[in-house]
Design a protein around this motif. Sequence first.
Motif, PDB file in Angstrom:
ATOM      1  N   LEU A  13       0.835  -1.199   0.000  1.00  0.00           N
ATOM      2  CA  LEU A  13       0.000   0.000   0.000  1.00  0.00           C
ATOM      3  C   LEU A  13       0.874   1.255   0.000  1.00  0.00           C
ATOM      4  O   LEU A  13       2.037   1.200   0.427  1.00  0.00           O
ATOM      5  CB  LEU A  13      -0.899   0.022   1.240  1.00  0.00           C
ATOM      6  CG  LEU A  13      -1.950  -1.082   1.337  1.00  0.00           C
ATOM      7  CD1 LEU A  13      -2.676  -0.995   2.668  1.00  0.00           C
ATOM      8  CD2 LEU A  13      -2.937  -1.001   0.184  1.00  0.00           C
ATOM      9  N   PRO A  14       0.345   2.384  -0.478  1.00  0.00           N
ATOM     10  CA  PRO A  14       1.092   3.644  -0.386  1.00  0.00           C
ATOM     11  C   PRO A  14       1.497   3.939   1.054  1.00  0.00           C
ATOM     12  O   PRO A  14       0.743   3.666   1.992  1.00  0.00           O
ATOM     13  CB  PRO A  14       0.091   4.683  -0.902  1.00  0.00           C
ATOM     14  CG  PRO A  14      -0.811   3.912  -1.800  1.00  0.00           C
ATOM     15  CD  PRO A  14      -0.945   2.559  -1.168  1.00  0.00           C
ATOM     16  N   LEU A  31      14.310   2.123  -8.019  1.00  0.00           N
ATOM     17  CA  LEU A  31      13.773   2.764  -6.822  1.00  0.00           C
ATOM     18  C   LEU A  31      14.751   2.507  -5.681  1.00  0.00           C
ATOM     19  O   LEU A  31      15.190   1.371  -5.488  1.00  0.00           O
ATOM     20  CB  LEU A  31      12.394   2.212  -6.456  1.00  0.00           C
ATOM     21  CG  LEU A  31      11.219   2.590  -7.374  1.00  0.00           C
ATOM     22  CD1 LEU A  31       9.958   1.856  -6.945  1.00  0.00           C
ATOM     23  CD2 LEU A  31      10.984   4.091  -7.368  1.00  0.00           C
ATOM     24  N   ALA A  32      15.073   3.554  -4.939  1.00  0.00           N
ATOM     25  CA  ALA A  32      16.125   3.443  -3.931  1.00  0.00           C
ATOM     26  C   ALA A  32      15.583   2.971  -2.582  1.00  0.00           C
ATOM     27  O   ALA A  32      14.448   3.264  -2.202  1.00  0.00           O
ATOM     28  CB  ALA A  32      16.828   4.784  -3.752  1.00  0.00           C
ATOM     29  N   GLU A  33      16.417   2.248  -1.868  1.00  0.00           N
ATOM     30  CA  GLU A  33      16.114   1.839  -0.499  1.00  0.00           C
ATOM     31  C   GLU A  33      15.747   3.061   0.355  1.00  0.00           C
ATOM     32  O   GLU A  33      16.354   4.123   0.238  1.00  0.00           O
ATOM     33  CB  GLU A  33      17.356   1.161   0.100  1.00  0.00           C
ATOM     34  CG  GLU A  33      17.283   0.875   1.579  1.00  0.00           C
ATOM     35  CD  GLU A  33      18.614   0.434   2.145  1.00  0.00           C
ATOM     36  OE1 GLU A  33      18.756   0.465   3.383  1.00  0.00           O
ATOM     37  OE2 GLU A  33      19.517   0.079   1.360  1.00  0.00           O
ATOM     38  N   GLY A  34      14.723   2.908   1.179  1.00  0.00           N
ATOM     39  CA  GLY A  34      14.328   3.980   2.087  1.00  0.00           C
ATOM     40  C   GLY A  34      13.233   4.883   1.545  1.00  0.00           C
ATOM     41  O   GLY A  34      12.670   5.683   2.291  1.00  0.00           O
ATOM     42  N   ILE A  35      12.904   4.746   0.244  1.00  0.00           N
ATOM     43  CA  ILE A  35      11.864   5.601  -0.327  1.00  0.00           C
ATOM     44  C   ILE A  35      10.499   5.155   0.183  1.00  0.00           C
ATOM     45  O   ILE A  35      10.252   3.966   0.408  1.00  0.00           O
ATOM     46  CB  ILE A  35      11.910   5.555  -1.874  1.00  0.00           C
ATOM     47  CG1 ILE A  35      11.065   6.684  -2.468  1.00  0.00           C
ATOM     48  CG2 ILE A  35      11.419   4.211  -2.410  1.00  0.00           C
ATOM     49  CD1 ILE A  35      11.244   6.833  -3.966  1.00  0.00           C
ATOM     50  N   GLU A  36       9.624   6.127   0.409  1.00  0.00           N
ATOM     51  CA  GLU A  36       8.249   5.816   0.782  1.00  0.00           C
ATOM     52  C   GLU A  36       7.441   5.664  -0.497  1.00  0.00           C
ATOM     53  O   GLU A  36       7.327   6.590  -1.294  1.00  0.00           O
ATOM     54  CB  GLU A  36       7.664   6.929   1.649  1.00  0.00           C
ATOM     55  CG  GLU A  36       6.245   6.638   2.075  1.00  0.00           C
ATOM     56  CD  GLU A  36       5.653   7.786   2.872  1.00  0.00           C
ATOM     57  OE1 GLU A  36       4.430   7.989   2.775  1.00  0.00           O
ATOM     58  OE2 GLU A  36       6.414   8.475   3.570  1.00  0.00           O
ATOM     59  N   LEU A  37       6.890   4.484  -0.710  1.00  0.00           N
ATOM     60  CA  LEU A  37       6.211   4.176  -1.959  1.00  0.00           C
ATOM     61  C   LEU A  37       4.876   4.913  -2.067  1.00  0.00           C
ATOM     62  O   LEU A  37       4.092   4.948  -1.119  1.00  0.00           O
ATOM     63  CB  LEU A  37       5.970   2.671  -2.076  1.00  0.00           C
ATOM     64  CG  LEU A  37       7.233   1.799  -2.137  1.00  0.00           C
ATOM     65  CD1 LEU A  37       6.855   0.322  -2.135  1.00  0.00           C
ATOM     66  CD2 LEU A  37       8.071   2.129  -3.365  1.00  0.00           C
TER      67      LEU A  37
END
Length: 346
Positions: A13-14, A31-37
């Motif tokens: 989920l977002p 997409l980089a580690e730590g990003i909030e999707l």
Amino acid sequence: MREITVLGLDAVLPGTVLAQDIISSQGKVLLAEGIELTARHIAQLRRWRIPSIEILSTGKKIADRNKFRVVYQHSVRIMNEAFETIRLFKTVPLDLLHELAHSHISSLINTHGIITHLKEIHRHCEYTFKHSVNVAIISGILGKWLGLPDTQLKELILAALMHDLGKAVIPLEILNKPGKLTDEEMAVVRSHSREGYQLLIKSKRISDDIKLGVLHHHERNDGSGYPLGLSDNQINYYAKIIAVVDTYDAMTAERVYRNRLTPFCAAETIEQQMFNKFDPEICLTFLNNVRDYLLYTKVMLSNGQVGEVVYLHGSSGTRPIVKLNDGSFLDLEKHKELSIVDVIGS
């Protein structure tokens, strides 16, 4: 040690935080580690046919949310103390505000899910203090979205934190009046941007841009703002950013004289005014990013029906498609007689 969970894409989920880089077959980081999707990221993952991802577990997200609340409430207490100092001694505690802006607020704008966390905080009492902290946080986030360099970002956060300092010298019976203000009382309230500037004008520790950010934050591109009636390029750039955030946060907060409005209503107002009142580039950047936090929110419609936002039209998504609890879909673009009146979950 980080808590990591593997989830199938259908369960993502977002707001989920990615625990490991997504790498293409050519070795490129998608997409980089730590990003909030966001909803857009999840759609991209589906297009890339990625079946599952590693995410930070719910426990870590709860810990992040709790840490946010602790730092946020501490920041509001510091802001309260700063206003009291100004009210009593007519002097600005710059050391306190520098520390708040450069330590606490800077850490908050890097919190995963920050916009969601802010949505969960119901604000009624202590409005002025919480509003100042919120505007500083969201202005910092918007500054990052706009690509401001670190030095300017720090200045923007400090200007946003201090944008309403002039309210500390306004009589509390006017500031907290629950009913409609008289013309004379409104003139006193409108003096706060000039009063804030006067409190800062002699300080050599802060730049002219910060001072003008405070003075100009109620100016509008079409010349309809105050206190100077400036227009377009006459208005300080920090003030243009703060103006958009100030409007958004003020509309979505509980006030003594009205209930809070929905983020959809606030976004629609900004969209309607972005080519006359506000800077279009700043508005589009704000709306294009905030819209991702509106997807999959549970909402109540003006006819009493409840559903979930499943699709956003255009740049702001102010009139989305809603999946109702009975399983049917309602496109608010085609049903102008209906509107979203409350956000009841995410």
